[in-house]
Design an enzyme around this catalytic site. Structure first.
Site, PDB file in Angstrom:
ATOM      1  N   CYS A  60       0.837  -1.203   0.000  1.00 21.02           N
ATOM      2  CA  CYS A  60       0.000   0.000   0.000  1.00 21.02           C
ATOM      3  C   CYS A  60       0.877   1.260   0.000  1.00 21.02           C
ATOM      4  CB  CYS A  60      -0.906  -0.044   1.232  1.00 21.02           C
ATOM      5  SG  CYS A  60      -1.731   1.479   1.638  1.00 21.02           S
ATOM      6  N   CYS A  63       0.376   3.662   2.912  1.00 16.93           N
ATOM      7  CA  CYS A  63       0.870   3.065   4.164  1.00 16.93           C
ATOM      8  C   CYS A  63       2.374   3.263   4.282  1.00 16.93           C
ATOM      9  CB  CYS A  63       0.543   1.573   4.210  1.00 16.93           C
ATOM     10  SG  CYS A  63      -1.216   1.192   4.157  1.00 16.93           S
TER      11      CYS A  63
END
Length: 156
Positions: A60, A63
């Site tokens: 991600c 993230c």
């Protein structure tokens, strides 16, 4: 009979994959050092003090971006212990905290959720968010970090 060998090989391959993947999900207790410099969260027992749980995944991009911001905070006097939880490796914790989108940040004080946000935040936004969701008493009551290995996953 001619299909028995390929079916058997596929079955053993699937069983082997299940065994290997279950061995990869062992984690350490909060505050202890896991593989590399990342602290992992077990989810068992009470959460003491002020804890920022960051749910995310290595694939991600937001993230990974927020990880860089958390590293910056780790070198300052950020008031919360930071716990990184990989949702792919800990779907049980993701389900417990109803994580449907990542990155998800949950701020807890002695096991009670006091803040919950989804998405990227800069280091300044994170500091302001923690300040909005805590009181001076919460911050003053925090125990000193234990001596020994650093519990913050972002401090080298």
């Amino acid at each position: 009979m001619k299909y028995l060998v390929p079916i058997t090989l596929i079955a053993f391959g699937c069983i082997g994959l299940l065994i290997v993947s279950s061995d990869l999900t062992s984690f350490t207790e909060p505050g202890s050092q896991g593989a590399g410099s990342e602290t992992t969260f077990s989810g068992s027992g009470p959460v003491d003090g002020l804890v920022l749980m960051k749910f995310g995944a290595p694939w991600c991009p937001p993230c990974r971006m927020i990880d860089e911001e958390l590293k910056e905070l780790a070198h300052s006097n950020f008031p919360a212990r930071i716990e990184k939880i990989n949702v792919d490796q800990r779907p049980d914790l993701a389900a417990r905290y109803q994580v449907n989108s990542i990155p998800r940040l949950i701020l807890m004080h002695h096991g009670r959720v006091i803040g919950d946000e989804v998405g990227f935040m800069s280091a300044e936004q994170l500091t302001a968010w923690v300040g909005e969701n805590t009181t001076d008493e919460m911050l003053a009551a925090e125990p000193a970090p234990p001596p020994g290995p650093k519990a913050n996953p972002f401090v080298e």
